[in-house]
Scaffold this active site. Structure first.
Site, PDB file in Angstrom:
ATOM      1  N   HIS A 176       5.266  -2.757   9.540  1.00  0.00           N
ATOM      2  CA  HIS A 176       5.233  -2.766   8.072  1.00  0.00           C
ATOM      3  C   HIS A 176       5.911  -4.032   7.536  1.00  0.00           C
ATOM      4  O   HIS A 176       6.849  -4.549   8.142  1.00  0.00           O
ATOM      5  CB  HIS A 176       5.939  -1.517   7.521  1.00  0.00           C
ATOM      6  CG  HIS A 176       5.711  -1.349   6.052  1.00  0.00           C
ATOM      7  ND1 HIS A 176       6.457  -2.024   5.112  1.00  0.00           N
ATOM      8  CD2 HIS A 176       4.795  -0.622   5.360  1.00  0.00           C
ATOM      9  CE1 HIS A 176       6.017  -1.698   3.903  1.00  0.00           C
ATOM     10  NE2 HIS A 176       5.007  -0.848   4.032  1.00  0.00           N
ATOM     11  N   GLU A 221      -2.366  -3.883   3.633  1.00  0.00           N
ATOM     12  CA  GLU A 221      -1.399  -3.786   2.536  1.00  0.00           C
ATOM     13  C   GLU A 221      -1.031  -5.184   2.060  1.00  0.00           C
ATOM     14  O   GLU A 221      -0.164  -5.830   2.680  1.00  0.00           O
ATOM     15  CB  GLU A 221      -0.118  -3.086   3.010  1.00  0.00           C
ATOM     16  CG  GLU A 221      -0.322  -1.700   3.545  1.00  0.00           C
ATOM     17  CD  GLU A 221       0.962  -0.890   3.473  1.00  0.00           C
ATOM     18  OE1 GLU A 221       0.906   0.186   2.898  1.00  0.00           O
ATOM     19  OE2 GLU A 221       2.004  -1.346   3.955  1.00  0.00           O
TER      20      GLU A 221
HETATM   21  O1  LIG Z   1       3.906   2.502   3.422  1.00  0.00           O
HETATM   22  C1  LIG Z   1       3.330   2.512   2.365  1.00  0.00           C
HETATM   23  C2  LIG Z   1       3.088   1.315   1.606  1.00  0.00           C
HETATM   24  O2  LIG Z   1       3.979   0.300   1.863  1.00  0.00           O
HETATM   25  C3  LIG Z   1       2.874   1.545   0.147  1.00  0.00           C
HETATM   26  O3  LIG Z   1       4.040   1.927  -0.507  1.00  0.00           O
HETATM   27  P1  LIG Z   1       3.989   2.083  -2.112  1.00  0.00           P
HETATM   28  O4  LIG Z   1       2.742   2.867  -2.405  1.00  0.00           O
HETATM   29  O5  LIG Z   1       5.214   2.808  -2.466  1.00  0.00           O
HETATM   30  O6  LIG Z   1       3.874   0.692  -2.668  1.00  0.00           O
END
Ligand SMILES: O=C[C@H](O)COP(=O)(O)O
Length: 261
Positions: A101, A173
């Protein structure tokens, strides 16, 4: 039948222990009753904090929700204080593990090599790696695809060289959309997810599902339709009602004529 939609949640470090178990019980209850589960084409997973994995596994027992970890180590055993092996995660009943991540790159300086080693260890232990990829700065969709393909290939290449061809999920992401007020635009997400899925399918042995993460919440799946393989949810899944709303959207999408043909 292979799943057509994947909905994953990372709770990051937002919840306490009891709060995680309570949320998990509420989500398990929603999933048990939801008609989308009867369709059998939805893949669901949840990543709690490590100490809550056992309780979360218990909360989701008997449901179609898999549980996994937000991180793991690249060796299977040894003198690695503070780390957690894929072997132990698998032994506990985990089916998935998150790898690389953006927050682990940023705060723990994780490198491409470490992410590749963790991906290899996940596949070696029969865990489905959820490999996080995505550009740091806003750019065109074409540029985002190139960067994401490069990151995905770097993560998967050593495993493939070793003949580890298990399924993998690529969580696209864009880093600028994580923790933001709203996700990237549906047009941008759709273009990148479709382009990425097409490129990854070219030489892949195992299945390569591409899902979108970064401030995703209710409404986004409906906007994206079948342009994404699903969503990787963060903050906007904390309210059980929001999670249910996203399952409702998945149900509608799976019943649409485009997915029935
Ligand atoms: O792990 C999930 C992602 O990083 C998205 O997180 P978020 O929806 O809080 O921006």
């Amino acid at each position: 039948m292979k799943p057509q939609l994947t909905l994953g949640v990372s709770l990051k470090m937002y919840f306490g222990y009891q709060q995680t178990l309570e949320w998990s019980r509420q989500i398990a209850d929603i999933v048990r009753r939801h008609p989308v589960i009867r369709e059998g084409q939805v893949e669901l997973f949840v990543f709690p904090s490590l100490p809550a994995i056992a309780g979360t596994l218990e909360a989701f027992r008997g449901t179609s929700v898999s549980v996994g970890a937000q991180n793991m180590f690249w060796e299977d055993a040894g003198a690695y204080t503070g780390e957690v092996s894929g072997t132990m995660l698998r032994e506990m009943g985990c089916g998935y593990v998150e790898i690389g991540h953006a927050e682990r790159r940023r705060y723990f300086s994780e490198t491409d090599k470490q992410i590749a080693d963790k991906t290899t260890a996940a596949l070696r232990n029969a865990l489905i790696p959820v490999i996080c990829i995505g550009e740091a700065q806003r750019c065109t969709a074409a540029q985002a695809i190139e960067q994401a393909v490069d990151q995905a290939q770097q993560a998967l290449a050593p495993a493939e060289k070793q003949g580890l061809h298990g399924d993998a999920i690529l969580a696209y992401e864009p880093q600028w959309a994580i923790g933001a007020k709203e996700p990237a635009s549906a047009d941008f997400i759709g273009e990148v997810c479709e382009g990425l899925a097409a490129r990854l399918a070219e030489n892949a042995h195992g299945a390569r599902r591409v899902i979108y993460g970064g401030s995703a919440g209710p409404g986004l799946l409906t906007q994206l339709g079948s342009r994404t393989g699903g969503l990787f949810l963060g903050r906007f899944s904390h309210q059980p009602a929001a999670y249910k709303a996203i399952l409702d959207e998945a149900f509608t999408l799976l019943l649409s004529p485009a997915n029935r043909s």
